[in-house]
Enzyme design. Structure first.
Site, mmCIF file in Angstrom:
data_model
loop_
_atom_site.group_PDB
_atom_site.id
_atom_site.type_symbol
_atom_site.label_atom_id
_atom_site.label_comp_id
_atom_site.label_asym_id
_atom_site.label_seq_id
_atom_site.Cartn_x
_atom_site.Cartn_y
_atom_site.Cartn_z
ATOM 1 N N LYS A 1 0.866 -1.192 0.000
ATOM 2 C CA LYS A 1 0.000 0.000 0.000
ATOM 3 C C LYS A 1 0.893 1.229 0.000
ATOM 4 O O LYS A 1 2.035 1.170 0.460
ATOM 5 C CB LYS A 1 -0.875 0.005 1.259
ATOM 6 N N GLY B 1 -5.373 2.658 -7.480
ATOM 7 C CA GLY B 1 -5.984 3.807 -6.813
ATOM 8 C C GLY B 1 -6.523 3.462 -5.435
ATOM 9 O O GLY B 1 -6.563 2.307 -5.030
ATOM 10 N N ASP B 2 -6.898 4.485 -4.713
ATOM 11 C CA ASP B 2 -7.601 4.356 -3.430
ATOM 12 C C ASP B 2 -8.220 5.728 -3.191
ATOM 13 O O ASP B 2 -8.414 6.493 -4.160
ATOM 14 C CB ASP B 2 -6.630 3.944 -2.311
ATOM 15 N N ASN C 1 -15.764 6.319 -5.461
ATOM 16 C CA ASN C 1 -15.769 5.204 -6.416
ATOM 17 C C ASN C 1 -16.511 3.977 -5.887
ATOM 18 O O ASN C 1 -17.364 3.413 -6.568
ATOM 19 C CB ASN C 1 -14.309 4.859 -6.764
HETATM 20 P P1 NDP Z 1 -12.972 7.986 -2.987
HETATM 21 O O1 NDP Z 1 -11.907 8.975 -2.734
HETATM 22 O O2 NDP Z 1 -13.494 7.807 -4.365
HETATM 23 O O3 NDP Z 1 -14.222 8.286 -2.039
HETATM 24 C C1 NDP Z 1 -14.099 8.331 -0.653
HETATM 25 C C2 NDP Z 1 -15.436 8.758 -0.093
HETATM 26 O O4 NDP Z 1 -15.401 8.642 1.332
HETATM 27 C C3 NDP Z 1 -15.772 10.200 -0.389
HETATM 28 O O5 NDP Z 1 -17.162 10.333 -0.496
HETATM 29 C C4 NDP Z 1 -15.253 10.909 0.877
HETATM 30 O O6 NDP Z 1 -15.827 12.156 1.142
HETATM 31 C C5 NDP Z 1 -15.657 9.925 1.921
HETATM 32 N N1 NDP Z 1 -14.846 10.118 3.122
HETATM 33 C C6 NDP Z 1 -13.495 10.091 3.226
HETATM 34 N N2 NDP Z 1 -13.115 10.356 4.481
HETATM 35 C C7 NDP Z 1 -14.262 10.542 5.178
HETATM 36 C C8 NDP Z 1 -14.549 10.844 6.513
HETATM 37 N N3 NDP Z 1 -13.569 11.007 7.403
HETATM 38 N N4 NDP Z 1 -15.855 10.940 6.874
HETATM 39 C C9 NDP Z 1 -16.850 10.751 5.972
HETATM 40 N N5 NDP Z 1 -16.635 10.482 4.688
HETATM 41 C C10 NDP Z 1 -15.363 10.389 4.297
HETATM 42 O O7 NDP Z 1 -12.428 6.595 -2.394
HETATM 43 P P2 NDP Z 1 -12.885 5.128 -2.708
HETATM 44 O O8 NDP Z 1 -14.356 5.083 -2.946
HETATM 45 O O9 NDP Z 1 -11.975 4.563 -3.709
HETATM 46 O O10 NDP Z 1 -12.536 4.394 -1.315
HETATM 47 C C11 NDP Z 1 -13.469 4.316 -0.236
HETATM 48 C C12 NDP Z 1 -13.008 3.235 0.726
HETATM 49 O O11 NDP Z 1 -12.963 1.973 0.025
HETATM 50 C C13 NDP Z 1 -11.618 3.410 1.327
HETATM 51 O O12 NDP Z 1 -11.607 2.864 2.622
HETATM 52 C C14 NDP Z 1 -10.750 2.559 0.419
HETATM 53 O O13 NDP Z 1 -9.563 2.146 1.067
HETATM 54 C C15 NDP Z 1 -11.671 1.395 0.158
HETATM 55 N N6 NDP Z 1 -11.369 0.609 -1.019
HETATM 56 C C16 NDP Z 1 -11.320 1.173 -2.269
HETATM 57 C C17 NDP Z 1 -11.062 0.378 -3.370
HETATM 58 C C18 NDP Z 1 -11.112 0.915 -4.754
HETATM 59 O O14 NDP Z 1 -11.026 0.121 -5.695
HETATM 60 N N7 NDP Z 1 -11.258 2.213 -4.961
HETATM 61 C C19 NDP Z 1 -10.750 -1.049 -3.233
HETATM 62 C C20 NDP Z 1 -10.909 -1.551 -1.889
HETATM 63 C C21 NDP Z 1 -11.182 -0.738 -0.842
HETATM 64 P P3 NDP Z 1 -14.931 13.496 1.025
HETATM 65 O O15 NDP Z 1 -14.869 13.758 -0.450
HETATM 66 O O16 NDP Z 1 -15.698 14.524 1.784
HETATM 67 O O17 NDP Z 1 -13.596 13.211 1.641
#
Ligand code: NDP
Length: 443
Positions: free
Chosen positions: A125, A164-165, A239
């Protein structure tokens, strides 16, 4: 003291300044204890001591110039945790909260997640404490170029393949890939989540959210239920959340929430995906904008979605976004299943509460493994220089998620903890890695 507790105590004491890493360590080590105890050869081989230590961790400086001509400096990380079963694989996170504790927790979890997919990928990571929010495209590009100028030294298509993440989507991957190619002169599968015009896989964008819903549906099906007609609460609007909502709706569920760090929207009619995508993917605006476009929705500032009554909850935002109080509220409101789209969104106390109250609980390392699994499918297509159709990738993804369910539920039963998928996922993921480490000698 047992071997597991001894390693846990020593590691947690040594790294007590890395709370997220210690939290992940505690959760995983406790649940694999029965599998470790029935394999005494692990202790002599110091298998756990090796498992909890990254093979290599790189920290680097990333200077870049903002639009005002001022030099900014961020910190970059890549933790290469375990390569026993394949090249390191795991995403890059750009978020101001990123530090070594967060990257180590994510990298550690990634080892078991990747193992569970059944594909040959190790765990890693990385990321940076850079906040893409409010930055211009050019600033994001310059940051990505600076980041890759260091990162390229430690990655490669057969050694370490980032993706990505949070904060790293298609735009960032494009800039990172462009810089890698410029520096090395090689067009190769060194990153996944690439655009379709330069080596990306169809269905990668959708994979984590879709996979989450496939696994949730399988878990419900095995318990005589389904998503059809259920009210679902989703947190996040990135995402993972967007494509979880899309697939849940396709399977007949009504998703009534979406959120970001400013609050959540509740839409009793069901979230309108077209509006959500417009707000989040095109305008990159705050979630309150959704309620401006959709009069039936209300925006609730500063709160979390878990207060909204639902039958199924899908946390898809970030770590520790669902605590014990939230878990109690969900159970009180009749929630029967929780599947984690995000990594470690539930605190340990919340997880224990779900398990004690017979809520079907799918931990992130199983439930969100569809993203990395499809990344591995992207690697396969890049190596073979072929392109699969969306349907081919989607079908493989569905198979992988159903297999993950099968393996975690079988492992849970084998260790006399039927339907404890936390134990099941950790043990199933761990045993394959342990076997590979034992086979490869002391390295
Ligand atoms: P994105 O950056 O696309 O979206 C993250 C979302 O979570 C946004 O809506 C963001 O809001 C919100 N968020 C982040 N921090 C907080 C917080 N402290 N409180 C409330 N909302 C919050 O990320 P992903 O969708 O890619 O990832 C989301 C989760 O899924 C993460 O834990 C990631 O590690 C996990 N994941 C992702 C994968 C992937 O393929 N993308 C694969 C496996 C796991 P804001 O814009 O306000 O920060």
């Amino acid at each position: 003291m047992s071997y597991v507790n001894d390693v846990l105590e020593r590691t947690a004491t040594r790294y007590n300044y890395q709370p997220e890493f210690c939290q992940a360590l505690t959760e995983v080590l406790h649940s694999i204890a029965p599998a470790v105890e029935s394999n005494p050869q692990y202790e002599k081989a110091a298998l756990l001591e090796r498992l909890v230590a990254p093979e290599k961790a790189t920290v680097f400086r990333v200077p870049w110039v903002d639009d005002n001509g001022k030099v900014q400096v961020n910190r970059g990380y890549r933790v290469q945790f375990n390569s026993a079963i394949g090249p390191y694989k795991g995403g890059l996170r750009f978020h101001p909260s990123v530090n070594m504790s967060i990257i180590k927790f994510l990298g550690f979890e990634q080892i078991f997640k990747n193992s569970l997919t059944g594909l040959p990928i190790g765990g890693g990571k990385g990321g940076a404490d850079f906040d893409p929010k409010g930055k211009s495209d050019n600033e994001v590009m310059r940051f990505c170029q600076g980041f890759m100028t260091e990162l390229y030294k430690v990655i490669g298509p057969n050694s370490d393949v980032p993706a990505g993440d949070i904060g790293v989507g298609g735009r960032e991957i494009g800039y990172l890939f462009g810089q890698y190619k410029k520096i090395t002169g090689r067009h190769e599968g060194v990153l996944t989540g690439k655009g379709l015009s330069y080596g990306g896989s169809l269905a990668r964008t959708e994979a984590t959210g879709y996979g989450l819903v496939y696994l949730t549906e399988e878990m419900l099906r095995q318990h005589g239920n389904s998503l059809e007609g259920k009210t679902v609460a989703v947190s996040g609007s990135g995402n993972v959340a967007i494509y979880a909502i899309e697939k849940a709706q396709k399977l007949g569920a009504k998703v009534v929430t979406a959120s970001d760090s400013s609050g959540y929207v509740y839409d009793a009619e069901g979230i309108d995906l077209e509006i959500l995508k417009k707000v989040k993917e095109q305008e990159r605006a705050r979630i309150s904008k959704y309620a401006e476009y959709k009069p039936t929705a209300t925006f609730v500032p500063g709160k979390r979605v878990w207060e909204v009554p639902c039958t199924v909850a899908l946390p898809c935002a970030t770590q520790n976004e669902l605590n014990l109080e939230d878990a109690k509220t969900l159970v009180k409101n009749g929630c029967i299943a929780v599947a984690e789209g995000a990594n470690m969104p539930s605190t340990i106390e919340a997880t224990d509460y779900f398990l004690a109250n017979k809520v079907l609980f799918a931990p992130g390392k199983a439930a969100n493994a569809g993203g990395v699994a499809t990344s591995a499918l992207e690697m396969s297509q890049n190596s073979a220089r072929i392109v699969w159709t969306f349907e081919q990738v989607d079908e493989k993804l569905k198979d992988i998620m159903e297999n993950i369910y099968y393996h975690m539920s079988t492992a849970a039963e084998t260790y006399h903890q039927k339907d404890n998928f936390v134990v099941g996922a950790n043990i199933a993921g761990f045993l394959k890695v342990a076997d590979a480490m034992m086979a490869q000698g002391i390295v």
